[in-house]
Design a protein around this motif. Structure first.
Motif, PDB file in Angstrom:
ATOM      1  N   GLY A  40       0.815  -1.204   0.000  1.00 14.30           N
ATOM      2  CA  GLY A  40       0.000   0.000   0.000  1.00 14.30           C
ATOM      3  C   GLY A  40       0.848   1.254   0.000  1.00 14.30           C
ATOM      4  N   PHE A  41       1.870   1.275   0.855  1.00 12.59           N
ATOM      5  CA  PHE A  41       2.743   2.447   0.918  1.00 12.59           C
ATOM      6  C   PHE A  41       3.516   2.629  -0.396  1.00 12.59           C
ATOM      7  CE2 PHE A  41       2.409   1.724   5.590  1.00 12.59           C
ATOM      8  CZ  PHE A  41       1.888   2.970   5.917  1.00 12.59           C
ATOM      9  N   PHE A  42       3.992   1.542  -0.970  1.00 16.49           N
ATOM     10  CA  PHE A  42       4.751   1.667  -2.213  1.00 16.49           C
ATOM     11  C   PHE A  42       3.847   2.009  -3.393  1.00 16.49           C
ATOM     12  CE2 PHE A  42       8.223   0.207   0.209  1.00 16.49           C
ATOM     13  CZ  PHE A  42       9.381   0.415  -0.527  1.00 16.49           C
ATOM     14  N   THR A  43       2.586   1.590  -3.344  1.00 18.43           N
ATOM     15  CA  THR A  43       1.643   2.005  -4.380  1.00 18.43           C
ATOM     16  C   THR A  43       1.426   3.515  -4.327  1.00 18.43           C
ATOM     17  OG1 THR A  43       0.524  -0.136  -4.292  1.00 18.43           O
ATOM     18  CG2 THR A  43      -0.690   1.663  -5.301  1.00 18.43           C
ATOM     19  N   LEU A  44       1.485   4.069  -3.124  1.00 22.75           N
ATOM     20  CA  LEU A  44       1.401   5.517  -2.955  1.00 22.75           C
ATOM     21  C   LEU A  44       2.673   6.222  -3.399  1.00 22.75           C
ATOM     22  CD1 LEU A  44      -0.270   5.907   0.574  1.00 22.75           C
ATOM     23  CD2 LEU A  44      -1.146   6.868  -1.554  1.00 22.75           C
ATOM     24  N   LEU A  45       3.819   5.673  -2.988  1.00 23.93           N
ATOM     25  CA  LEU A  45       5.087   6.387  -3.153  1.00 23.93           C
ATOM     26  C   LEU A  45       5.691   6.269  -4.541  1.00 23.93           C
ATOM     27  CD1 LEU A  45       6.795   5.501   0.265  1.00 23.93           C
ATOM     28  CD2 LEU A  45       5.695   7.649  -0.391  1.00 23.93           C
ATOM     29  N   LEU A  46       5.521   5.109  -5.201  1.00 24.49           N
ATOM     30  CA  LEU A  46       6.190   4.911  -6.484  1.00 24.49           C
ATOM     31  C   LEU A  46       5.736   5.911  -7.547  1.00 24.49           C
ATOM     32  CD1 LEU A  46       8.297   3.299  -7.975  1.00 24.49           C
ATOM     33  CD2 LEU A  46       6.565   1.571  -8.519  1.00 24.49           C
ATOM     34  N   PRO A  47       4.434   6.173  -7.709  1.00 25.75           N
ATOM     35  CA  PRO A  47       4.046   7.191  -8.690  1.00 25.75           C
ATOM     36  C   PRO A  47       4.563   8.587  -8.326  1.00 25.75           C
ATOM     37  CG  PRO A  47       2.179   5.778  -8.163  1.00 25.75           C
ATOM     38  CD  PRO A  47       3.253   5.474  -7.161  1.00 25.75           C
ATOM     39  N   ILE A  48       4.631   8.899  -7.019  1.00 26.18           N
ATOM     40  CA  ILE A  48       5.176  10.187  -6.596  1.00 26.18           C
ATOM     41  C   ILE A  48       6.652  10.275  -6.971  1.00 26.18           C
ATOM     42  CG2 ILE A  48       5.709  11.641  -4.599  1.00 26.18           C
ATOM     43  CD1 ILE A  48       3.223  10.496  -3.244  1.00 26.18           C
ATOM     44  N   ALA A  49       7.387   9.188  -6.699  1.00 24.47           N
ATOM     45  CA  ALA A  49       8.801   9.150  -7.061  1.00 24.47           C
ATOM     46  C   ALA A  49       8.972   9.238  -8.571  1.00 24.47           C
ATOM     47  CB  ALA A  49       9.444   7.870  -6.531  1.00 24.47           C
ATOM     48  N   LEU A  50       8.057   8.632  -9.309  1.00 27.81           N
ATOM     49  CA  LEU A  50       8.108   8.695 -10.770  1.00 27.81           C
ATOM     50  C   LEU A  50       8.012  10.138 -11.249  1.00 27.81           C
ATOM     51  CD1 LEU A  50       7.981   7.334 -13.601  1.00 27.81           C
ATOM     52  CD2 LEU A  50       5.493   7.226 -13.305  1.00 27.81           C
ATOM     53  N   GLY A  51       7.066  10.894 -10.668  1.00 23.86           N
ATOM     54  CA  GLY A  51       6.896  12.280 -11.070  1.00 23.86           C
ATOM     55  C   GLY A  51       8.065  13.164 -10.665  1.00 23.86           C
ATOM     56  N   ALA A  52       8.670  12.873  -9.514  1.00 23.28           N
ATOM     57  CA  ALA A  52       9.750  13.716  -9.010  1.00 23.28           C
ATOM     58  C   ALA A  52      11.121  13.337  -9.551  1.00 23.28           C
ATOM     59  CB  ALA A  52       9.775  13.657  -7.479  1.00 23.28           C
ATOM     60  N   LEU A  53      11.349  12.038  -9.776  1.00 22.47           N
ATOM     61  CA  LEU A  53      12.683  11.564 -10.105  1.00 22.47           C
ATOM     62  C   LEU A  53      12.801  10.951 -11.486  1.00 22.47           C
ATOM     63  CD1 LEU A  53      13.407   9.716  -6.719  1.00 22.47           C
ATOM     64  CD2 LEU A  53      14.124  12.037  -7.348  1.00 22.47           C
ATOM     65  N   GLY A  54      11.686  10.542 -12.068  1.00 27.62           N
ATOM     66  CA  GLY A  54      11.730   9.777 -13.297  1.00 27.62           C
ATOM     67  C   GLY A  54      11.776   8.289 -12.991  1.00 27.62           C
ATOM     68  N   LEU A  55      11.459   7.459 -13.978  1.00 25.03           N
ATOM     69  CA  LEU A  55      11.314   6.024 -13.751  1.00 25.03           C
ATOM     70  C   LEU A  55      12.626   5.384 -13.295  1.00 25.03           C
ATOM     71  CD1 LEU A  55       9.223   3.704 -14.006  1.00 25.03           C
ATOM     72  CD2 LEU A  55      10.186   3.247 -16.269  1.00 25.03           C
ATOM     73  N   THR A  56      13.704   5.672 -13.976  1.00 26.72           N
ATOM     74  CA  THR A  56      14.986   5.032 -13.650  1.00 26.72           C
ATOM     75  C   THR A  56      15.439   5.374 -12.248  1.00 26.72           C
ATOM     76  OG1 THR A  56      15.648   5.048 -15.980  1.00 26.72           O
ATOM     77  CG2 THR A  56      17.389   4.772 -14.337  1.00 26.72           C
ATOM     78  N   ASN A  57      15.432   6.652 -11.893  1.00 28.76           N
ATOM     79  CA  ASN A  57      15.889   7.062 -10.565  1.00 28.76           C
ATOM     80  C   ASN A  57      14.967   6.555  -9.461  1.00 28.76           C
ATOM     81  OD1 ASN A  57      18.180   8.419 -11.455  1.00 28.76           O
ATOM     82  ND2 ASN A  57      17.051  10.321 -11.807  1.00 28.76           N
ATOM     83  N   ALA A  58      13.670   6.422  -9.767  1.00 30.69           N
ATOM     84  CA  ALA A  58      12.737   5.880  -8.778  1.00 30.69           C
ATOM     85  C   ALA A  58      13.127   4.454  -8.400  1.00 30.69           C
ATOM     86  CB  ALA A  58      11.311   5.926  -9.312  1.00 30.69           C
ATOM     87  N   TYR A  59      13.498   3.657  -9.403  1.00 31.21           N
ATOM     88  CA  TYR A  59      13.901   2.279  -9.124  1.00 31.21           C
ATOM     89  C   TYR A  59      15.288   2.204  -8.505  1.00 31.21           C
ATOM     90  CZ  TYR A  59       9.816   0.117 -11.236  1.00 31.21           C
ATOM     91  OH  TYR A  59       8.535  -0.304 -11.485  1.00 31.21           O
ATOM     92  N   LEU A  60      16.151   3.149  -8.810  1.00 33.59           N
ATOM     93  CA  LEU A  60      17.459   3.195  -8.151  1.00 33.59           C
ATOM     94  C   LEU A  60      17.292   3.470  -6.657  1.00 33.59           C
ATOM     95  CD1 LEU A  60      19.602   5.109 -10.793  1.00 33.59           C
ATOM     96  CD2 LEU A  60      19.945   2.743 -10.017  1.00 33.59           C
ATOM     97  N   VAL A  61      16.367   4.364  -6.319  1.00 35.02           N
ATOM     98  CA  VAL A  61      16.083   4.632  -4.909  1.00 35.02           C
ATOM     99  C   VAL A  61      15.511   3.390  -4.239  1.00 35.02           C
ATOM    100  CG1 VAL A  61      14.627   5.965  -3.330  1.00 35.02           C
ATOM    101  CG2 VAL A  61      15.784   7.112  -5.231  1.00 35.02           C
TER     102      VAL A  61
END
Length: 437
Positions: free
Chosen positions: A160-181
């Motif tokens: 649940g938390f990652f479903t919330l955070l991953l799209p936010i990270a996508l918008g802020a960091l981009g797909l690649t950097n989101a997965y690096l984090v």
């Protein structure tokens, strides 16, 4: 072996198991919340998309069985670290792949690698069965319900938390950097688990040189009351020979497998059918479905104890069927939202009800039955999303809603199976209580 050589405490065992489960179980939503990014970059069909978002469930479900059994031989810490280590390999491979090829080079030719890395990342999901045993062996029998509810409830919240955070990270960091984090989080979390995790007393004493019987007797001085009960794989084989086990597997396939499937599929549904952006779809899925379904399991277990697991299961699956039918027949946002909430309640309560029935219907092999029900039932999280994807291929965008007919059928079958159990109850119930999932 001196007393000073037994390290740790029950609280430390529970804390480390919950931490490890929270870290590993997040892999459930590896692709789901950002599925539209992979779909557009790789030109995926509905079936290919369904297989991709379900990839982590392939290993996350099936590996529960052998790794849960392995615990009784070597203790929980080593299996935990092996599974989390495999997850790190998968996440690292995915991060490298995205760094090199995303966005323009991420084509359909790389689909097998993306699927492979997703499957490896899902190995962390399988730590559930390992952490359940770690927690159970640290605590006395009369506290099992509470501590396992804490373990399962907090650990189950990570998707649940990652479903919330991953799209936010996508918008802020981009797909690649989101997965690096995410990769960094997984590495740090695994190191933290390795630093604080301690095997239960009997395993420490056995590793210190005591034989199995002596280690059991000595471990009782430290409060340990539950111990490995012999050949775990033999218990699995015994449970597999009992027809009632497979009825419970089928019920858990609908409830927990359905929970996993919808956790990764609902973001795509909200985006395609109701025009929501990825961040809003992820937030709605997390709050209205994933977190609610995880948290409702505790009162679901209480209800099962009071009115019976069979009755609770029937009521829960009826709710699932009605809610799924509502999604199929309407495109109204408000109705769809309430249907999603109802699906969460129905599946969450049904999850608790099914495991309440395990010792009652398979008393001669509770451990093996729990492993089969938990592992093969969770396999629904891998099987169902590709089937939903076929509806998209056939019906286009409307297929995202029409595909919920799958859950109408699964719910109908589950109601029939639950009623059959109720009408053929055993005369003697078992005393053992299995681990909640």
């Amino acid at each position: 072996m001196d007393d000073s050589e037994v390290r740790g405490s029950p609280r430390q065992g529970l804390t480390s198991a919950t931490l490890g489960f929270f870290i590993g179980f997040a892999g459930v939503v590896l692709y789901g919340p950002v599925a539209s990014e992979f779909e557009s970059a790789m030109g995926l069909s509905g079936l290919a998309l369904g297989l991709l978002v379900a990839a982590p469930q392939l290993t996350g479900s099936l590996l529960r069985i052998p790794f849960g059994a392995w615990v009784d031989d070597v203790g929980p810490k080593r299996p935990f670290l092996v599974l989390l280590g495999l997850s790190i390999v998968g996440m690292g491979g995915l991060a490298v792949l995205l760094t090199v090829f995303y966005p323009d080079g991420l084509t359909m030719t790389l689909y097998p690698l993306v699927f492979l890395f997703g499957s490896l990342s899902g190995c962390g999901i399988a730590v559930f069965s390992v952490g359940t045993t770690q927690t159970a062996y640290w605590y006395p029998k009369d506290t099992q319900g509470t501590v396992l509810a804490v373990y399962a409830g907090l650990g189950n919240s990570s998707p649940g938390f990652f479903t919330l955070l991953l799209p936010i990270a996508l918008g802020a960091l981009g797909l690649t950097n989101a997965y690096l984090v995410w990769f960094g989080f997984l590495v740090v979390g695994t190191i933290a688990y390795a630093a604080i995790a301690v095997d239960p007393p009997s395993f420490q004493l056995r590793d210190g040189g005591l034989d199995a019987e002596a280690s059991r007797e000595r471990a009782k001085e430290y409060g340990q009351e539950l111990f490995p009960g012999g050949d775990a794989f033999e218990s699995i084989r015994e449970a597999a020979a009992i027809r009632r086990t497979w009825v419970l597997v089928a019920l858990f396939f609908t409830s927990f497998g359905g929970f996993l499937a919808l956790t990764v599929w609902l973001p795509s549904y909200w985006t395609a059918v109701h025009g929501m952006d990825a961040q809003s779809a992820g937030a709605l899925t997390a709050v209205a479905f994933t977190l609610l379904a995880a948290l409702i399991r505790v009162p679901g277990g209480i209800l099962s104890d009071r009115i019976g697991g069979e009755v609770t299961a029937v009521l829960s699956f009826v709710l699932v069927g009605v809610a799924a039918l509502a999604v199929v027949t309407t495109r109204n946002y408000t109705i769809a939202l309430w249907a999603t909430i109802s699906l969460a309640v129905g599946m969450g309560v049904a999850n608790a009800a099914v495991f309440q029935l395990v010792p009652k219907y398979v008393p001669e092999a509770v451990g093996g039955a729990s492993g089969l029900v938990g592992g093969l039932g969770a396999f629904g999280g891998f099987v169902v999303p590709p089937v939903l994807g076929v509806f998209v291929d056939v019906y286009g965008t409307a297929g995202y809603a029409t595909g919920f007919a799958v859950f109408v059928v699964l719910a109908f079958v589950s109601v029939a199976l639950s009623e059959r159990l109720y009408n053929n109850q055993p005369t003697i119930a078992a005393d053992a209580v299995p681990a909640d999932d």
